[in-house]
Write a protein that holds these residues in place. Structure first.
Motif, PDB file in Angstrom:
ATOM      1  N   SER A 107       8.705  17.715  26.757  1.00 19.42           N
ATOM      2  CA  SER A 107       9.636  18.851  26.095  1.00 19.42           C
ATOM      3  C   SER A 107      11.026  18.640  26.968  1.00 19.42           C
ATOM      4  O   SER A 107      12.210  18.910  26.150  1.00 19.42           O
ATOM      5  CB  SER A 107       9.431  20.131  25.574  1.00 19.42           C
ATOM      6  OG  SER A 107       8.430  20.311  27.084  1.00 19.42           O
ATOM      7  N   TYR A 110      13.639  15.997  26.690  1.00 17.53           N
ATOM      8  CA  TYR A 110      14.859  16.088  25.136  1.00 17.53           C
ATOM      9  C   TYR A 110      15.705  17.629  25.512  1.00 17.53           C
ATOM     10  O   TYR A 110      16.721  17.601  25.429  1.00 17.53           O
ATOM     11  CB  TYR A 110      13.252  17.293  24.241  1.00 17.53           C
ATOM     12  CG  TYR A 110      14.170  17.164  22.969  1.00 17.53           C
ATOM     13  CD1 TYR A 110      14.921  16.201  22.219  1.00 17.53           C
ATOM     14  CD2 TYR A 110      13.972  18.052  21.950  1.00 17.53           C
ATOM     15  CE1 TYR A 110      15.669  15.617  21.173  1.00 17.53           C
ATOM     16  CE2 TYR A 110      14.441  17.807  20.962  1.00 17.53           C
ATOM     17  CZ  TYR A 110      15.001  16.898  20.465  1.00 17.53           C
ATOM     18  OH  TYR A 110      16.382  16.726  19.200  1.00 17.53           O
ATOM     19  N   THR A 114      19.629  16.863  25.482  1.00 16.04           N
ATOM     20  CA  THR A 114      20.582  18.411  24.512  1.00 16.04           C
ATOM     21  C   THR A 114      21.302  18.445  25.628  1.00 16.04           C
ATOM     22  O   THR A 114      22.974  18.792  25.251  1.00 16.04           O
ATOM     23  CB  THR A 114      19.929  19.696  24.076  1.00 16.04           C
ATOM     24  OG1 THR A 114      18.947  18.711  23.742  1.00 16.04           O
ATOM     25  CG2 THR A 114      20.600  20.587  22.999  1.00 16.04           C
ATOM     26  N   ALA A 205      13.687  21.793  17.992  1.00 13.14           N
ATOM     27  CA  ALA A 205      13.422  20.139  18.861  1.00 13.14           C
ATOM     28  C   ALA A 205      14.292  19.684  17.674  1.00 13.14           C
ATOM     29  O   ALA A 205      15.484  19.206  17.531  1.00 13.14           O
ATOM     30  CB  ALA A 205      12.642  19.188  18.149  1.00 13.14           C
ATOM     31  N   VAL A 246      18.772   8.524  23.640  1.00 16.20           N
ATOM     32  CA  VAL A 246      18.549  10.172  22.636  1.00 16.20           C
ATOM     33  C   VAL A 246      17.942   9.230  21.335  1.00 16.20           C
ATOM     34  O   VAL A 246      16.889   9.306  20.837  1.00 16.20           O
ATOM     35  CB  VAL A 246      19.588  10.919  22.542  1.00 16.20           C
ATOM     36  CG1 VAL A 246      19.645  11.734  21.461  1.00 16.20           C
ATOM     37  CG2 VAL A 246      20.200  11.151  23.748  1.00 16.20           C
ATOM     38  N   VAL A 250      14.477  10.228  20.197  1.00 14.14           N
ATOM     39  CA  VAL A 250      13.639  10.725  19.263  1.00 14.14           C
ATOM     40  C   VAL A 250      13.385  10.107  17.967  1.00 14.14           C
ATOM     41  O   VAL A 250      12.509   9.898  17.285  1.00 14.14           O
ATOM     42  CB  VAL A 250      15.933  11.166  18.411  1.00 14.14           C
ATOM     43  CG1 VAL A 250      15.051  11.568  17.231  1.00 14.14           C
ATOM     44  CG2 VAL A 250      16.343  12.432  19.254  1.00 14.14           C
TER      45      VAL A 250
END
Length: 311
Positions: A107, A110, A114, A205, A246, A250
């Motif tokens: 997490s 991620y 961003t 998310a 990414v 993802v």
């Protein structure tokens, strides 16, 4: 009916039953793990030692490499050890630790991706304000926020997951402990709180994903307006690796958690989990170094120095 407090261990999914295949699995995972350690270790060393790489983009890449090392070190060594010792067992506390650290690193990564999208957006779409918006203090605060968010989410989910009674045994249908697999043997009428937390996490998310997509729409619009081909190439060379990382992160994660039940099978679930938990930490250093000449030169010098000292 067994309760989670009475459990001493969980049984993980084995990759193979025969000794030869177990040793093959150990060898493959050892090779992947060593590649991830070497790749991410070289990036960390290169960024730390080369003062020309002391800028926001490489600072975030440094953090990404640490998170990748944490992610793969949480799952792969235990799986390797189980194959080598011909066992499926993981202790109750070891399973809880695996869930906490895996959720923490994945997490936080991620959220960091961003932040890295925002960094590229400011660098290309707001270049005159880059020094102000992406100063050293702001970068440290954003990276710290990504790590802290991952820590809080991991703590919340782990505590909530292991407060749920387990009514259907202690078998985990995966090669490491993860929340969806722990919820399967839970009592069906009491695990809704964790499902709710997972739903909230999915919404957050998705919000990050939308932010990344919108950032890159504006980035590519701005890049295409750059008159010189050299300028466009330089802008793309800093954005494409991040976009590739990414996309890999993802796409594999979404397929692992959102695929329809009709596609689910133990073999496919195992392959998909390897794709999203093992492949990205191993591939990220390669992706980032492919189009980055400064990083390539620094890594090449480091390898040459290591070889020369060894001789």
């Amino acid at each position: 009916m067994s309760n989670s407090s009475s459990l001493n261990e969980f049984l993980l999914l084995a990759f193979a039953d025969t000794r030869e295949l177990q040793l093959l699995h150990f060898s493959l995972f050892l090779g992947i793990y060593l590649a991830a350690l070497m790749g991410n270790g070289l990036i960390i060393t290169a960024v730390a030692c080369n003062h020309r790489l002391h800028n926001p983009m490489y600072f975030f890449l440094l953090n990404l490499s640490f998170l990748d090392l944490g992610t793969i070190s949480t799952t792969v060594p235990k799986s390797m050890a189980n194959s080598l010792m011909d066992t499926r067992a993981i202790s109750y506390s070891g399973c809880a630790a695996q869930i906490f650290f895996f959720f923490f690193f994945i997490s936080a990564e991620y959220y960091l991706l961003t932040v890295m999208a925002y960094d590229r957006f400011v660098a290309i779409c707001r270049p005159l304000h880059y020094g102000t918006l992406m100063g050293s203090r702001a970068c440290v605060q954003m990276a710290a926020a990504a790590w802290a968010s991952g820590f809080l989410y991991a703590l919340l989910h782990t505590a909530n997951t292991f407060s749920i009674p387990l009514c259907q045994g202690n078998t985990v249908d995966q090669f490491f402990c993860e929340i969806p697999q722990i919820l399967k043997p839970s009592c069906s009428d009491v695990y809704l709180s964790e499902v709710g937390l997972l739903a909230v996490s999915a919404c957050l998310a998705f919000g990050c994903f939308v932010f990344i997509v919108l950032s890159y729409v504006q980035i590519f619009t701005a890049v295409l307006r750059i008159p010189s081909e050299q300028g466009r190439h330089k802008a793309f060379s800093t954005c494409i690796p991040h976009l590739a990382v990414v996309s890999l992160f993802v796409c594999t994660g979404i397929f692992a958690y959102v695929k329809p039940p009709s596609l689910s099978s133990p073999a496919l679930d195992l392959v998909v989990t390897v794709l999203y938990s093992v492949v990205p930490p191993t591939m990220n250093p390669l992706i980032y170094s492919m189009r980055n000449k400064e990083l390539q030169d620094t890594v090449r010098k480091l390898i040459h120095l290591l070889v020369f000292q060894h001789q």
